[in-house]
Enzyme design. Structure first.
Site, PDB file in Angstrom:
ATOM      1  N   GLU A 231     -10.411  -1.816  12.212  1.00 17.76           N
ATOM      2  CA  GLU A 231      -9.310  -2.780  12.185  1.00 17.76           C
ATOM      3  C   GLU A 231      -8.248  -2.105  11.330  1.00 17.76           C
ATOM      4  O   GLU A 231      -8.474  -1.857  10.142  1.00 17.76           O
ATOM      5  CB  GLU A 231      -9.829  -4.105  11.601  1.00 17.76           C
ATOM      6  CG  GLU A 231      -8.849  -5.245  11.705  1.00 17.76           C
ATOM      7  CD  GLU A 231      -7.912  -5.261  10.527  1.00 17.76           C
ATOM      8  OE1 GLU A 231      -6.890  -4.537  10.557  1.00 17.76           O
ATOM      9  OE2 GLU A 231      -8.211  -5.993   9.577  1.00 17.76           O
ATOM     10  N   CYS A 268      -3.596  -7.265   5.958  1.00 20.75           N
ATOM     11  CA  CYS A 268      -3.325  -6.648   7.268  1.00 20.75           C
ATOM     12  C   CYS A 268      -2.536  -7.592   8.158  1.00 20.75           C
ATOM     13  O   CYS A 268      -1.996  -7.175   9.170  1.00 20.75           O
ATOM     14  CB  CYS A 268      -4.615  -6.208   7.944  1.00 20.75           C
ATOM     15  SG  CYS A 268      -5.935  -7.388   7.775  1.00 20.75           S
TER      16      CYS A 268
END
Lengths: 494, 494
Positions: A231, A268
Site C-alpha cells: 500500500e 496515506c
C-alpha cells in the site's frame, strides 16, 4: 543503532522455523487462531504506559494519538479474530454429487487455505496499527500463516516491545515455535533476503512508492513469484463542485485545513490535491484555507528522514512553473518539524507536469484551479490510481456530471462524499487499497477483515467422504458457517 | 496463413475502442450483461455443424468431443450469466452510520467493479471452452469488462467464426462498439503489444509455462502492472497408497490408462506422474498399465507444433538416468500422432532430476517407484505447484499419513480421492488453478463462476445518500442479492 541487522544465516533460521510452524499452525482450528489473536490484544494492553512512552520517544507522535492507535490495533486483533472464527471468509462452496448426470458429477467442496509464511514490513507512520501486531499481522494469523516482522528501524524498540508481547501470547496459547519472528534490519539487504526466501509466500507493506514497488518487483522476479501487497499511498484528490463550493466554501476550507495537517499530514489518505473550477467561491476557499493554515503550529515529524523528504519534495513542487505558495504556517518550523503549506496552480499546469501528481508526504496540499468543467474532467481522467477520491458536491452537482463521476470512480479505491479522506474506519465495508500505484493489487484491502483473504488461496476436495474432509467442509455445520451449497447460501448442515 | 497479423496501429485502434466501450458497458445492469452472455450462447449454437466441421479440420479433435465442448461452452456462458445476474459475487458489504461513536462512524458500502479491458489468449487444446467465447471471456463480460481475443493461430478460422457469433450477439443486444474485438497474430509481438497496452487492465491465458510466464512478466514489468492469470498446466501427481493398491491395482491401472490417453493426453489435468511404493502390487499395476497402453491406438494431436514438442519432451525424459520405458502403443504413430507411452523410474532418480518434474504434454505418464513411505513423502514435498493431486487410498491409508497429507495439500489446487484428475466440472466449488507454476495467481480459479472475480476490484462509497448510490448498494434490495449488512449476511432491504 541499538539493534543489529540480522545476518542471512539468522534469516534462514527464522524462515526454516516459520516453515515448520506453518505446517502445524495451519492445522489448528479457527477458534485456536482467534484465541491467539485475542491473547496478543491482551498482552499489548498489558504493555501499559511503558509501550506508549517508548513509542512517543521514537516516533514524536503525541500520547493521545498513540493511545488511540493502540486501542485501534487491539480492536483490529479482536474484530479480525471474530471474523476468523465466524468462518464466512473461507468462501466455502459445496456441490454435491449427481450420479444421474453424464458424465456423473462428483462431490466437490472448496475452501480457503493459508499461503504460508508472510513477511510484514512495519510502517513508520503507524507504529502499532500497521506495524508489528498491526492489520497485516492480524490478517495473516487469521488466515493461518506464520508472520515474520521486518521492524521499522525508526521505531525498533517499540516494535521489539510489541514483538515480545506477541511471543508471550504465543507461549500462553501453545503456538508452534516459529509462528512469529521479529527481524531487525536497517539495510535493504535484510528486506531483500526476507522477500526472496523460498519459504516466504506473501508480503505485506505500507509505505512509500519506491519501497513498495521494490518489494513488488523482488516478489515477482522470484523463481516462484509471490503476492506482494504494497500500500504505497496517494495524493487523494478532492473535487470541489461548483454548487457545493458556492454554498459553503469557508466551511470546506476549515474542514480541509484540519485534514491536511492532521497527524502532521503523515497519513496515506492525506488530501494532497484539491481541484476546483475558477470562481469567486474558489478564491474564497483558497483564501480561507490559507488563513487557517497560517494558524496551524508545526509539529515534529516521525523521523528526520521523513521531515527531510517532506522539505525536499515540497520545495520541488513549489519550484514548478505556474505553482504559487498560497500560505505557510506563521510559526517557524524547528528542526524535524513539518511546516504546514498550501500551494496553488492551474489545471493546465497540472495536466502538463507529472511532478505535481507526486505525493508530498506531510502537511501540504495543492489547490488546482481549472478553467472549466471540461478541464476538471480532464484532470480526473489523467490521475493515476488513488486510495481515495472525494467529492464536495450537492445532488445537483452530481446528477449532471456522469462522465466526470465515471472517471473518478475508475481511479479510486474509496469514494467519499462531503467529508474528508483522513480517518480510515476499521470495518468489513472498508476498502483500503486502490488501482496502481496506490497499491500493487487493487483487488485486496489492507483494512478490514476482508484483508484476511490476501493470505489464503482456494483448494477443492473432489470425491472425499464426509469423515475425511476438513471440519469446515463436512456435512455437519455445528458452528453455522455461511456456505454456498448447490448454489444456495445457507448456514444449515447438509 | 489465411489471417494476417494485426499491426500496432490496428491494435491501438482496438484498444481505444475497448476503453471507450468500457465506460459504457460498466454502467449497464447485471441483467443486461447476462442477457448479452446468453445471446452469445444462442449465436454459438446457431453456428451449427459448420462450426464443428471447421474446428475438426483445424484441431484434429473428433466430432463428439467438439460437440461436447461447445455444449460445455454454452453451459459456461449461461451459468456464469446466471451468477452475474444473481449478484452475490459483487461481495457487497454495508456498514451503516453510527453517530454515537467517537469519532462518528460514517455509512460505508462496498462492491466489486470491473477492472477494464481484458485480453484473452485462445487455448489450442480448448478451441471453444477456453478460447474465443470460453471461460475467461464469459467471466470478463460478467465482471463488466470488454474482451479482446488473441486468436490461437492453430484454430484461427474457428476463432473467427465464434468471434462473428459474439459480434452478432453484441449487435442484437445493443452493446457498445468495442465491447469485443478479435485480433489475429502468429507472432510474439502481437501478444506483447496487447499485454503492454496502457488500456489493457488484465490478461487471461491457458497454455504452456513458457507462454504464460512471458505474459506474466510483461504484465508485471509495465509502468502500471496488471494481473495476468496464466493457467500453465502441471504434471498432476497421483499417489497410489499401499492398502488401496493391494486391493485393486488392475482396476486402477485400467482407469489410468484411459485418463492418460483421453483426448490424446492433451489436457492440463492429464496425470503425468504416478507415485507408488515398491511392492508386488505396484509391479502388477505397472504391468497392467503397460498392457492397456499397448492397445490404445495413437491419434492425431492438435497441431504439428504440439506433436513435435510431445516427441521431443518425451524423448528427453526417456533418456534420463534410471528411466525405463514400460510400454508404448503397439500401433505405430503416423505423422502428427501422439504415441501413448508409459515410463518408470525410482524415487531417488525423481528427487535428483528436475527434468522428470517437467510436463510432457501428451499421452505420456511416468510411474515413480519409491523405496518406502518416507521417500514418497519426500517426493510430495519436492513437487512444484500443481493444478491437481490425486490419492488412490483407503481410509486406513489416509488416517496414518498426516505429514504426507499436509505435504500434498500444500502443493495443489484440487485434491482428488479415488478418481482421475481429467474432467473438470464447471461449478462454483471447482478450483482450477494452483500454486505456481500451475498458475500465476493461486488465489483465483479459471473454471466456475468464482472466476468472474479475477476481473473486478472493490470500491467503497463513504457517506453517500441512498439516491446517489449504485443500485446494488441502495437500501432497497429488490433483486434479493446476498449482502453483508453490519456483519450479517442477508437478502433483505435495509
Amino acid at each position: 543503532m541499538k539493534y543489529i541487522d540480522f545476518t542471512n544465516e539468522e534469516i534462514n533460521e527464522v524462515m526454516n522455523k516459520a516453515w515448520t510452524a506453518f505446517h502445524q499452525y495451519r492445522k489448528l482450528s479457527l477458534k485456536q487462531r482467534a484465541d491467539f489473536m485475542r491473547a496478543i490484544a491482551v498482552e499489548m494492553e498489558a504493555c501499559g504506559d511503558e509501550l506508549i512512552n517508548t513509542a512517543m520517544k521514537e516516533t514524536n507522535l503525541p500520547e493521545a494519538r498513540l493511545r488511540g492507535e493502540r486501542a485501534r490495533t487491539i480492536f483490529q486483533l479482536n474484530s479480525y479474530a471474530a471474523a476468523c472464527e465466524e468462518g464466512t471468509w473461507l468462501d466455502i462452496r459445496i456441490d454435491t454429487a449427481n450420479g444421474g448426470k453424464t458424465p456423473p458429477k462428483p462431490d466437490i467442496r472448496k475452501m480457503l487455505v493459508p499461503l504460508g509464511p508472510v513477511i510484514v514490513f512495519g510502517a513508520s507512520n503507524f507504529p502499532f496499527a500497521y506495524s508489528t501486531a498491526g492489520g497485516d499481522t492480524a490478517c495473516a494469523f487469521a488466515a493461518g500463516c506464520p508472520v515474520i516482522i521486518k521492524a521499522h528501524p525508526a521505531h525498533a524498540e517499540t516494535s521489539e516491545t510489541v514483538a515480545n508481547a506477541i511471543l508471550k501470547a504465543a507461549g500462553k496459547c501453545n503456538m508452534p515455535d516459529g509462528i512469529f519472528a521479529h527481524v531487525h534490519g536497517g539495510s535493504v539487504e535484510v528486506g531483500k533476503a526476507l522477500v526472496t526466501h523460498p519459504y516466504t509466500k506473501a508480503v505485506g507493506f505500507t509505505g512509500s512508492f519506491l519501497g513498495g514497488k521494490q518489494l513488488f518487483d523482488w516478489g515477482n522476479q522470484r523463481k516462484e513469484p509471490i503476492p506482494v501487497f504494497s500500500e504505497m499511498g496517494s495524493i487523494n484528490p478532492v473535487f470541489l463542485l461548483p454548487e457545493k463550493l458556492q454554498q459553503s466554501s469557508a466551511d470546506i476550507a476549515k474542514m480541509y485545513a484540519a485534514s491536511i495537517t492532521l497527524g502532521v499530514g503523515q497519513f496515506c489518505t492525506n488530501p494532497g490535491l484539491i481541484i476546483g473550477i475558477e470562481s469567486g467561491a474558489l478564491q474564497n476557499f483558497i483564501a480561507t484555507l490559507g488563513e487557517e493554515i497560517k494558524h496551524i503550529v508545526p509539529a515534529a515529524m516521525l523521523h528526520p528522514g521523513i521531515s527531510k523528504l517532506f522539505s525536499e519534495n515540497k520545495a520541488k513542487a513549489l519550484l514548478q512553473q505556474d505553482v504559487t505558495t498560497v500560505a505557510v504556517s506563521e510559526t517557524d518550523a524547528k528542526e524535524n518539524q513539518g511546516l504546514p503549506t498550501i500551494a496553488s496552480s492551474t489545471g493546465q499546469a497540472f495536466l502538463n507536469n507529472p511532478v505535481l501528481h507526486q505525493e508530498v508526504f506531510g502537511p501540504y496540499s495543492i489547490v488546482i484551479r481549472c478553467k472549466d468543467k471540461d478541464e476538471m474532467i480532464e484532470v480526473a481522467k489523467n490521475l493515476e490510481g488513488q486510495l481515495t477520491a472525494t467529492l464536495m458536491a450537492t445532488e445537483n452537482d452530481i446528477s449532471n456530471n456522469d462522465e466526470f463521476m465515471e472517471a473518478v470512480k475508475n481511479i479510486c479505491g474509496r469514494f467519499i462524499l462531503n467529508s474528508v479522506p483522513t480517518g480510515v474506519e476499521v470495518c468489513l465495508s472498508m476498502h483500503h487499497g486502490g488501482p496502481f500505484p496506490a497499491s500493487t493489487d487493487s483487488r485486496f484491502t489492507s483494512v478490514g477483515a476482508d484483508g484476511i483473504k490476501r493470505f489464503a488461496r482456494p483448494i477443492c476436495f473432489q470425491n472425499w467422504s464426509n469423515d475425511l474432509l476438513p471440519v469446515e467442509l463436512k456435512n455437519q455445520n455445528p458452528s453455522g458457517i455461511w456456505r454456498t451449497i448447490n448454489n444456495e447460501l445457507t448456514r444449515s448442515s447438509l
